[in-house]
Design a protein around this motif. Sequence first.
Motif, PDB file in Angstrom:
ATOM      1  N   ASP A  76       0.834  -1.208   0.000  1.00 49.42           N
ATOM      2  CA  ASP A  76       0.000   0.000   0.000  1.00 49.42           C
ATOM      3  C   ASP A  76       0.866   1.254   0.000  1.00 49.42           C
ATOM      4  O   ASP A  76       0.558   2.229  -0.697  1.00 49.42           O
ATOM      5  CB  ASP A  76      -0.942   0.010   1.198  1.00 49.42           C
ATOM      6  CG  ASP A  76      -2.079  -1.000   1.066  1.00 49.42           C
ATOM      7  OD1 ASP A  76      -2.325  -1.473  -0.074  1.00 49.42           O
ATOM      8  OD2 ASP A  76      -2.711  -1.309   2.093  1.00 49.42           O
ATOM      9  N   ASP A  77       1.952   1.238   0.772  1.00 50.26           N
ATOM     10  CA  ASP A  77       2.863   2.393   0.798  1.00 50.26           C
ATOM     11  C   ASP A  77       3.501   2.616  -0.570  1.00 50.26           C
ATOM     12  O   ASP A  77       3.572   3.750  -1.058  1.00 50.26           O
ATOM     13  CB  ASP A  77       3.957   2.193   1.853  1.00 50.26           C
ATOM     14  CG  ASP A  77       3.440   2.348   3.269  1.00 50.26           C
ATOM     15  OD1 ASP A  77       2.340   2.936   3.439  1.00 50.26           O
ATOM     16  OD2 ASP A  77       4.130   1.893   4.199  1.00 50.26           O
ATOM     17  N   LYS A 133       0.964   4.040  -2.923  1.00 45.21           N
ATOM     18  CA  LYS A 133       0.731   5.468  -2.665  1.00 45.21           C
ATOM     19  C   LYS A 133       1.799   6.303  -3.364  1.00 45.21           C
ATOM     20  O   LYS A 133       1.506   7.318  -3.994  1.00 45.21           O
ATOM     21  CB  LYS A 133       0.722   5.753  -1.166  1.00 45.21           C
ATOM     22  CG  LYS A 133      -0.522   5.276  -0.463  1.00 45.21           C
ATOM     23  CD  LYS A 133      -0.425   5.531   1.029  1.00 45.21           C
ATOM     24  CE  LYS A 133      -1.569   4.872   1.769  1.00 45.21           C
ATOM     25  NZ  LYS A 133      -1.453   4.993   3.221  1.00 45.21           N
TER      26      LYS A 133
END
Length: 197
Positions: free
Chosen positions: A15-16, A19
């Motif tokens: 997810d990081d 992003k």
Amino acid sequence: MSIDDAVERLTDTKDDINKWVGVYIGVLAVLLAICNVGGANAAKDAGRSNLDAANTWAFFQAKTIRRASLAMAADELELQLAAQPSMPPAARQAFDAKIKDYRATVKKLTTDPEKQEGLDELFAKGKALEAERDVAMRKDPYFDWSQALLQIAIVLASVHLIIGNMPLLGLSGGLAGLGILLMLNGFTLLLRLPLLG
């Protein structure tokens, strides 16, 4: 550490990364917009300079024709004076005045520093406008290729978000870097690549 903790940590890392890939795509979109503006300006500059150059050369040709006509008229009057030595003094003065007027106009048509509309000034202006047009036309292909590479980089990064393929993200970064370099060169023309202009 349990399997659930490991999966959660990997999911957080993914997810990081996603992003940051999203931010990367946003930055590429901004650069693409800037590139689009540069390309559009280069095209407009080329068109404007070309039109201005064409108008200047048309004015130059008209003045050249006018200058040639006046020079021939002055030559004709001088020949008439020479052919008629017994011409009355008043007529001779009228001929001389007209010849002087024609020669002065010919001189002013050749160079007119005050109005900047003599043939010498128009020639320099026409050449300068052609040079502006040529520079703008040399810039345009760099923007075109940059836009294409940035768009492909955005697509590859978007595909990475869907399938998680890191080599695609790497390829996206390489194409984006090349696109950015081409865009910067479009603005500055520091390098002249043979295939692009």
